[in-house]
Design a protein around this motif. Structure first.
Motif, mmCIF file in Angstrom:
data_model
loop_
_atom_site.group_PDB
_atom_site.id
_atom_site.type_symbol
_atom_site.label_atom_id
_atom_site.label_comp_id
_atom_site.label_asym_id
_atom_site.label_seq_id
_atom_site.Cartn_x
_atom_site.Cartn_y
_atom_site.Cartn_z
ATOM 1 N N GLU A 288 -9.064 28.440 5.347
ATOM 2 C CA GLU A 288 -8.202 27.258 5.279
ATOM 3 C C GLU A 288 -7.353 27.253 4.004
ATOM 4 O O GLU A 288 -6.606 26.312 3.766
ATOM 5 C CB GLU A 288 -9.041 25.972 5.330
ATOM 6 N N ALA A 289 -7.482 28.269 3.172
ATOM 7 C CA ALA A 289 -6.764 28.373 1.894
ATOM 8 C C ALA A 289 -7.075 27.186 0.987
ATOM 9 O O ALA A 289 -6.209 26.672 0.285
ATOM 10 C CB ALA A 289 -5.260 28.520 2.112
ATOM 11 N N GLU A 290 -8.341 26.761 0.983
ATOM 12 C CA GLU A 290 -8.759 25.628 0.153
ATOM 13 C C GLU A 290 -9.523 26.052 -1.093
ATOM 14 O O GLU A 290 -9.686 25.253 -2.016
ATOM 15 C CB GLU A 290 -9.599 24.655 0.976
ATOM 16 N N THR A 291 -10.030 27.284 -1.118
ATOM 17 C CA THR A 291 -10.740 27.787 -2.291
ATOM 18 C C THR A 291 -10.169 29.141 -2.673
ATOM 19 O O THR A 291 -9.429 29.752 -1.915
ATOM 20 C CB THR A 291 -12.255 27.938 -2.026
ATOM 21 N N GLY B 148 -10.407 33.800 -1.298
ATOM 22 C CA GLY B 148 -9.986 32.639 -0.526
ATOM 23 C C GLY B 148 -10.797 32.449 0.743
ATOM 24 O O GLY B 148 -11.558 33.320 1.160
ATOM 25 N N ASP B 149 -10.613 31.280 1.350
ATOM 26 C CA ASP B 149 -11.272 30.951 2.604
ATOM 27 C C ASP B 149 -10.203 30.790 3.695
ATOM 28 O O ASP B 149 -9.013 30.705 3.386
ATOM 29 C CB ASP B 149 -12.096 29.667 2.455
ATOM 30 N N HIS C 287 0.839 35.589 -0.509
ATOM 31 C CA HIS C 287 1.215 34.178 -0.450
ATOM 32 C C HIS C 287 2.688 34.015 -0.823
ATOM 33 O O HIS C 287 3.133 34.565 -1.830
ATOM 34 C CB HIS C 287 0.326 33.428 -1.440
ATOM 35 N N GLN D 121 -7.364 27.317 -6.555
ATOM 36 C CA GLN D 121 -6.937 26.634 -5.339
ATOM 37 C C GLN D 121 -7.669 25.305 -5.189
ATOM 38 O O GLN D 121 -8.882 25.229 -5.365
ATOM 39 C CB GLN D 121 -7.182 27.537 -4.121
ATOM 40 N N GLY D 122 -6.926 24.248 -4.897
ATOM 41 C CA GLY D 122 -7.498 22.926 -4.717
ATOM 42 C C GLY D 122 -7.697 22.150 -6.004
ATOM 43 O O GLY D 122 -8.014 20.965 -5.973
#
Length: 181
Positions: free
Chosen positions: A75-78, A72-73, A163, A98-99
């Motif tokens: 921002e929790a976008e990937t 993950g990154d 999470h 994610q995304g």
């Protein structure tokens, strides 16, 4: 002393708020103290693009879902979410990109509130997969097929995180690669 440090010099990044705390001073069990909409507690040190990440978890009654995020990154976008979701308290194991959305889901009735499990995510040879095991660490309750990574994902490093969605739970028994040991 038990709160997960989120500011200043810390090994953690928390996305979505959430009052993450250690259950005692040994820092072996991480718990979300109060329900929040959606939160991830990431180890801020990036992990290699391949490996197996594992931990034990227990989702408390009325929690809508929870699991681990890998690669993950901030921002929790990937990344990928290995998730106990579906029917609240009586759901299935799921694998998300994610995304993008769900890649796979087991039948419902696999996981239950207030029960200890072992959750595992594996990225290897251009694929990602997940497994849910009983607390005995041997009995497999559900396992996804190996899902192909995109070319961009094949060499991506990223963070590992715990999470939770609309509820509380506890994570522990992290394998060395999960928390960076």
């Amino acid at each position: 002393k038990l709160r997960l440090l989120q500011h200043g010099k810390t090994d953690w990044i928390v996305v979505g708020g959430g009052d993450w705390q250690w259950t005692d001073t040994t820092h072996r069990r991480l718990r979300l103290a109060r329900p929040t909409e959606r939160t991830v507690a990431y180890m801020s040190t990036p992990r290699p693009p391949e490996g197996t990440w594992r931990c034990r978890l227990r989702l408390d009654k009325d929690t809508c879902g929870g699991g681990i995020m890998v690669l993950g990154d901030p921002e929790a976008e990937t990344g990928f979410v290995c998730w106990l979701g579906g029917t609240y308290g009586d759901g299935g194991l799921m694998l998300y990109r994610q995304g993008v959305g769900a890649l796979w889901s087991s039948p419902q009735g696999i996981w239950h509130w207030d029960t200890d499990y072992v959750l595992e995510a594996t990225v290897s040879s251009g694929t990602v997969s997940t497994r849910l095991l009983k607390d005995d660490n041997e009995t497999v309750l559900a396992a996804s097929p190996e899902m192909p990574l995109t070319p961009e994902e094949r060499n991506r490093t990223g963070m590992t995180g715990m999470h939770l969605w609309q509820g509380t739970g506890t994570f522990w028994g992290f394998c060395e690669g999960t928390l960076g040991g």
